[in-house]
Write an enzyme that holds these catalytic residues in place. Sequence first.
Site, short mmCIF file in Angstrom:
data_model
loop_
_atom_site.label_atom_id
_atom_site.label_comp_id
_atom_site.label_asym_id
_atom_site.label_seq_id
_atom_site.Cartn_x
_atom_site.Cartn_y
_atom_site.Cartn_z
N CYS A 119 -2.38 -3.75 -4.84
CA CYS A 119 -2.49 -2.57 -5.69
C CYS A 119 -2.25 -3.00 -7.13
CB CYS A 119 -1.53 -1.48 -5.27
SG CYS A 119 -2.05 0.14 -5.92
N LYS A 198 -1.57 7.29 3.28
CA LYS A 198 -0.40 7.14 2.40
C LYS A 198 -0.21 8.43 1.62
CE LYS A 198 1.40 4.22 -1.32
NZ LYS A 198 1.10 3.08 -2.20
N ARG A 208 10.39 2.35 -6.65
CA ARG A 208 9.92 2.24 -8.03
C ARG A 208 10.94 1.53 -8.91
NH1 ARG A 208 6.64 7.98 -7.89
NH2 ARG A 208 5.16 7.19 -6.34
N LYS A 251 2.26 5.76 5.87
CA LYS A 251 3.37 5.61 4.93
C LYS A 251 3.62 6.94 4.23
CE LYS A 251 4.84 2.88 0.95
NZ LYS A 251 4.52 1.89 -0.08
#
Length: 326
Positions: A119, A198, A208, A251
């Site tokens: 990603c 997801k 994060r 997810k």
Amino acid sequence: MFPQHRPRRLRTHPQLRRMVRETVLTTSDLIYPLFAVPGEGIANEVKSMPGVFQLSVDKIVEEAKEVYDLGIPAIILFGIPTDKDVDATGAWHDCGIVQKAATAVKQAVPDLIVIADTCLCEYTSHGHCGYLQVGDLTGRVLNDPTLELLKKTAVSQAQAGADIIAPSGMMDGFVQAIRSGLDEAGFQDTPILSYAAKYASAYYGPFRDAAESAPQFGDRRTYQMDPANAREAIKEIELDIAEGADMLMVKPALAYMDIIWRVKEACNLPVAAYNVSGEYSMVKAAALNGWVDEERVVMETLTSFKRAGADLILTYHAKDAAWWLG
Ligand SMILES: [Zn+2]
């Protein structure tokens, strides 16, 4: 008259319970996520995830050896680059941090399977998972131009030694784009584990911090799924299967066990569940306060993912679980 059946008969002895147990968690089911940072000798603990560290490549290699010795078959790599830009250069560059980590791990522990998360959000200056229109402040990622970057990223990860490519950005058509990119580059045998279903989840909060990938503005709701939707997950997995996915992921995992079950029922591919950062942090926080028994809660949760249909479990508890499984 008392019924003929007394289910408690089969629960009277630990050995008997073991004999009739329907679901058995094994170390082979586990995948351990690792966060690679530039530098040397670095191990920064992620504040919101006790026991999880950002590691420099030398430390990742040490960790990979430990993971392999514990019998865990695979790791998944995330990267935190030195510089971020709008083209996510750090994601697809030959000298990218994940590329370096993948090469070093494969050299040191060739039999450990290395999965590369594919990603762009860790590498873009705005923290979104692809290209944005100039001036966009909502985070509505441009789908098709982003596919080119993902393709490039996947190929460079495969060239660096990654055994499995795991695209996680929820762009339409990303499996097909990556499949064609890998095939053209000679990586026909590199499987794709698609983050097929997801969800735009609040459970990603601590990740994060770990991956330093929080969007600077807007959110990811224009590409990740609405937590309220289940049928849509089946649509997503059907598309990914048609595009050539080899394995599918759901997810997060804990609040989405019904989705794991539905996906498992709807397809014949191996299904992975990502036991995400927020799920980990809640257990850790409660355990550190003495409110729950960490080992029992973790093993019950991981076993339940498997009971729900997961063949593979990505989890920050992997090392502890492997240790407890003996
Ligand atoms: Zn992303």
